[in-house]
Design an enzyme around this catalytic site. Structure first.
Site, mmCIF file in Angstrom:
data_model
loop_
_atom_site.group_PDB
_atom_site.id
_atom_site.type_symbol
_atom_site.label_atom_id
_atom_site.label_comp_id
_atom_site.label_asym_id
_atom_site.label_seq_id
_atom_site.Cartn_x
_atom_site.Cartn_y
_atom_site.Cartn_z
ATOM 1 N N GLY A 170 0.530 -1.013 0.124
ATOM 2 C CA GLY A 170 0.046 -0.106 0.241
ATOM 3 C C GLY A 170 0.606 0.976 -0.234
ATOM 4 O O GLY A 170 1.617 1.229 -0.121
ATOM 5 N N CYS A 171 0.890 2.151 0.586
ATOM 6 C CA CYS A 171 1.467 3.860 0.286
ATOM 7 C C CYS A 171 2.526 3.345 1.444
ATOM 8 O O CYS A 171 2.038 2.877 2.753
ATOM 9 C CB CYS A 171 0.021 4.514 1.037
ATOM 10 S SG CYS A 171 0.985 6.151 1.593
ATOM 11 N N PHE A 172 3.272 3.938 0.865
ATOM 12 C CA PHE A 172 4.233 3.554 1.781
ATOM 13 C C PHE A 172 4.441 4.380 2.890
ATOM 14 O O PHE A 172 5.522 3.934 3.539
ATOM 15 C CB PHE A 172 6.003 3.944 0.414
ATOM 16 C CG PHE A 172 5.687 5.121 -0.086
ATOM 17 C CD1 PHE A 172 5.472 5.723 0.319
ATOM 18 C CD2 PHE A 172 6.834 4.859 -1.791
ATOM 19 C CE1 PHE A 172 5.367 7.703 -0.517
ATOM 20 C CE2 PHE A 172 7.243 6.371 -2.114
ATOM 21 C CZ PHE A 172 6.468 7.901 -1.581
ATOM 22 N N TRP A 173 3.814 5.515 2.967
ATOM 23 C CA TRP A 173 4.124 6.264 3.848
ATOM 24 C C TRP A 173 3.535 5.547 5.290
ATOM 25 O O TRP A 173 4.359 5.543 6.416
ATOM 26 C CB TRP A 173 3.285 8.002 4.394
ATOM 27 C CG TRP A 173 3.363 8.412 3.430
ATOM 28 C CD1 TRP A 173 4.279 9.490 2.351
ATOM 29 C CD2 TRP A 173 2.490 9.991 2.720
ATOM 30 N NE1 TRP A 173 4.313 9.956 1.994
ATOM 31 C CE2 TRP A 173 2.798 10.783 1.889
ATOM 32 C CE3 TRP A 173 0.882 9.998 3.526
ATOM 33 C CZ2 TRP A 173 2.806 11.491 1.335
ATOM 34 C CZ3 TRP A 173 0.518 10.790 2.480
ATOM 35 C CH2 TRP A 173 0.952 11.760 2.076
#
Length: 179
Positions: A14-17
Site C-alpha cells: 500500500g502507500c509507503f507512508w
C-alpha cells in the site's frame, strides 16, 4: 554490528507512508527508505507513480539486522500488517501502484519469500495476490516522502490511516513475544 548481519528486502503493502512508519518500529529493523520499483519509467516522480502511468509500485526498502530479526519473521509481520488478498488495493489506496509485492535479490531470498507466502495463504480464505519478483531498479522517493509519519504525526492521514496500523503492529509484536 557487523556488515554480514545486515540484509535488505523490498516490500510493497500500500502507500509507503504507512509501511515505512510500521517497519521503522519493528525491532531489528535498522532503516527504512520509501521508493518505487517494478515500472517502466526511469527515475519516476511521485506524481507519475500515483497516477498509475509509470507501472511502479510504492515500496519500502527495509534494512534489518538478521541477528535480531530473521527474514521469515519480517515477512510474516509484513503479511499480518496488510491485506495480501486485494488486487491493486490497500484500504482506500486503489491502483497498481499500491499492490502487495515482495522483491527479492537472490535465490535464497526467493525461497524464503515462497515459504512466507505459503504460510500467509494458510491464514486467508481468499487467494493471495502478492507479486513476488526479483528486484529491478529501486528509485528512492522524493525527500518529502521519507520519514513521513514522524514528520507529519498530526496530519489527518497519519492519525486516520497510519495510526491504526501502528496499533495493529503493537498487537502483533505483543503476540509474537508471547510465543
Amino acid at each position: 554490528m557487523s556488515e554480514q548481519q545486515l540484509r535488505t528486502i523490498v516490500l510493497g503493502g500500500g502507500c509507503f507512508w504507512g509501511s515505512e512508519a510500521v517497519f521503522q518500529r519493528v525491532p531489528g529493523v535498522v532503516s527504512v527508505v520509501s521508493g518505487y520499483t517494478g515500472g517502466r519509467i526511469e527515475s519516476p516522480t511521485h506524481e507519475q507513480v500515483v497516477s498509475g502511468i509509470s507501472g511502479h509500485v510504492q515500496v519500502i526498502t527495509v534494512e534489518y539486522n538478521e541477528a535480531q530479526i530473521t527474514l521469515p519473521q519480517l515477512l510474516d509481520t509484513f503479511f499480518l500488517l496488510h491485506n495480501p488478498t486485494t488486487l491493486n488495493r490497500q484500504g482506500s489506496d486503489v491502483g497498481p501502484q499500491y499492490r502487495s509485492a515482495v522483491y527479492f535479490v537472490n535465490s535464497s531470498e526467493q525461497e524464503e519469500v515462497a515459504l512466507a507466502v505459503a504460510r500467509a495463504q494458510e491464514e486467508h480464505n481468499h487467494p493471495l495476490v502478492t507479486e513476488v519478483r526479483e528486484l529491478g531498479i529501486f528509485y528512492k522517493a522524493e525527500e518529502e516522502h521519507q520519514n513521513y509519519y514522524n514528520k507529519n504525526i498530526e496530519s489527518s492521514y497519519s492519525t486516520i490511516i497510519i495510526g491504526p496500523k501502528l496499533v495493529k503492529l503493537k498487537k502483533v509484536l505483543e503476540k509474537q513475544s508471547l510465543n
